[in-house]
Design a protein around this motif. Structure first.
Motif, PDB file in Angstrom:
ATOM      1  N   GLY A 228       0.808  -1.204   0.000  1.00  0.00           N
ATOM      2  CA  GLY A 228       0.000   0.000   0.000  1.00  0.00           C
ATOM      3  C   GLY A 228       0.845   1.259   0.000  1.00  0.00           C
ATOM      4  O   GLY A 228       2.038   1.228   0.302  1.00  0.00           O
ATOM      5  N   VAL A 229       0.218   2.355  -0.363  1.00  0.00           N
ATOM      6  CA  VAL A 229       0.865   3.661  -0.357  1.00  0.00           C
ATOM      7  C   VAL A 229       0.692   4.280   1.025  1.00  0.00           C
ATOM      8  O   VAL A 229      -0.429   4.409   1.518  1.00  0.00           O
ATOM      9  CB  VAL A 229       0.262   4.590  -1.424  1.00  0.00           C
ATOM     10  CG1 VAL A 229       0.950   5.950  -1.399  1.00  0.00           C
ATOM     11  CG2 VAL A 229       0.380   3.962  -2.799  1.00  0.00           C
ATOM     12  N   VAL A 230       1.806   4.627   1.687  1.00  0.00           N
ATOM     13  CA  VAL A 230       1.724   5.127   3.055  1.00  0.00           C
ATOM     14  C   VAL A 230       1.390   6.608   3.065  1.00  0.00           C
ATOM     15  O   VAL A 230       1.734   7.345   2.141  1.00  0.00           O
ATOM     16  CB  VAL A 230       3.035   4.867   3.822  1.00  0.00           C
ATOM     17  CG1 VAL A 230       3.425   3.399   3.729  1.00  0.00           C
ATOM     18  CG2 VAL A 230       4.163   5.738   3.308  1.00  0.00           C
ATOM     19  N   GLU A 231       0.711   7.024   4.112  1.00  0.00           N
ATOM     20  CA  GLU A 231       0.283   8.419   4.234  1.00  0.00           C
ATOM     21  C   GLU A 231       1.082   9.176   5.279  1.00  0.00           C
ATOM     22  O   GLU A 231       0.846  10.356   5.504  1.00  0.00           O
ATOM     23  CB  GLU A 231      -1.203   8.468   4.587  1.00  0.00           C
ATOM     24  CG  GLU A 231      -2.096   7.855   3.521  1.00  0.00           C
ATOM     25  CD  GLU A 231      -3.566   7.944   3.868  1.00  0.00           C
ATOM     26  OE1 GLU A 231      -3.879   8.344   5.009  1.00  0.00           O
ATOM     27  OE2 GLU A 231      -4.395   7.619   3.011  1.00  0.00           O
ATOM     28  N   GLU A 232       2.045   8.483   5.938  1.00  0.00           N
ATOM     29  CA  GLU A 232       2.856   9.127   6.972  1.00  0.00           C
ATOM     30  C   GLU A 232       4.333   8.861   6.721  1.00  0.00           C
ATOM     31  O   GLU A 232       4.715   7.756   6.345  1.00  0.00           O
ATOM     32  CB  GLU A 232       2.513   8.587   8.352  1.00  0.00           C
ATOM     33  CG  GLU A 232       1.097   8.815   8.801  1.00  0.00           C
ATOM     34  CD  GLU A 232       0.864   8.198  10.167  1.00  0.00           C
ATOM     35  OE1 GLU A 232       1.702   8.419  11.073  1.00  0.00           O
ATOM     36  OE2 GLU A 232      -0.119   7.476  10.334  1.00  0.00           O
TER      37      GLU A 232
END
Length: 295
Positions: A228-232
């Protein structure tokens, strides 16, 4: 597909070194309701606030569930450090589990992920004081700061490990090895785990404490894969563990970090991104793949 909610809750509970597990006692266990007359947060969400007095070393567990709203839990320390969680396995349940690194009154915010959302919920706040006065387990594991047992892993690296008695133990009895990797917001994180000895499970915890995971990749009980693409930005913690308690054996773990999206310059002052929908992406409840962008 097997339900793995108990293991997800186990992963959301911060790992506890063997021999240090204590007894959680509920200090709040009740139903509540978010409504217009509640405290309003900066983003417009309504919130109920529950104060809890903690000493250094205390463990705090907050669980919030609702059939009416998308729950969100935030915990603020006396020095205004915030720990928060949106979805702990489902949009209608949230959890924060931490060790107090300072004494004083901590504030628990029971709220929603969307502004002006009303509805009933149930909240449980529990405290374990068995380690009071001892050096607390760090809430943000960092191998460079002496957090024993968390192994730093580099992107592209494959490690050979083994689950066995004496490893860290999750709340439901699963043994686990912990790894950390530095990831920047917008990058794609891929963690792949396989074993011929047991039913694998991968958990991934963000710097702010939210947890995601995977049990069977493509129906294979001996392989788990998170992508997944991380947001942090920051240090992400990986739990290499098993689906059931006290499963042991050898495993291989591979971690990779890569760019997912690149802003495309435009003459109209807007930013545009290109991406791809593929296996491993998050999925909507109806099955469609989805990429998320934070603006």
């Amino acid at each position: 597909m097997r339900a793995a909610s108990l293991l997800m809750i186990s992963l959301l509970s911060l790992w506890t070194p063997a021999g240090r597990a204590g007894m959680l006692e509920s200090v709040v266990n009740q139903k509540g309701k978010l409504e217009r007359t509640d405290q309003t947060l900066q983003d417009g969400s309504w919130a109920d606030v529950y104060p809890v007095d903690l000493e250094v070393g205390d463990r705090l567990l907050v669980e919030m569930q609702s059939n009416r709203l998308d729950t969100y839990v935030a915990v603020r320390s006396p020095s205004n450090q915030t720990f928060e969680n949106d979805d702990s396995g489902a949009p209608n349940q949230s959890m924060v589990d931490l060790f107090a690194e300072e004494a004083g009154t901590w504030l628990v915010y029971a709220t929603s992920s969307q502004p002006e959302t009303r509805g009933r919920y149930h909240i449980r706040v529990a405290v374990d004081s068995s380690n009071r006065g001892q050096s607390p387990v760090s809430n943000t594991p960092n191998n460079n700061s002496g957090d024993e047992g968390v192994t730093a892993i580099s992107p592209g690296q494959t490690v050979q490990g083994r689950l066995q008695a004496g490893d860290r133990t999750l709340a439901n009895g699963e043994w686990t090895d912990l790894y950390s990797v530095d990831v920047q917001a917008g990058q794609r994180l891929v963690v792949d785990m396989s074993s011929t000895d047991f039913d694998t499970y991968i958990g991934v915890r963000s710097p702010s404490g939210s947890v995601d995971g995977n049990d069977d990749h493509d129906g294979d009980r001996n392989r788990s894969r998170f992508e997944g693409v991380v947001e942090e930005s920051g240090q992400w913690t990986i739990f290499a563990t098993s689906y059931s308690a006290e499963e042991r054996g050898d495993y291989a773990l591979t971690v990779d970090v890569g760019e997912n999206t690149t802003p495309i310059a435009s003459g109209d002052g807007l930013e545009r991104w290109s991406g791809i929908l593929a296996d491993g992406d998050d999925q909507l409840s109806s099955g469609e793949y989805v990429d998320k962008y934070r603006i």
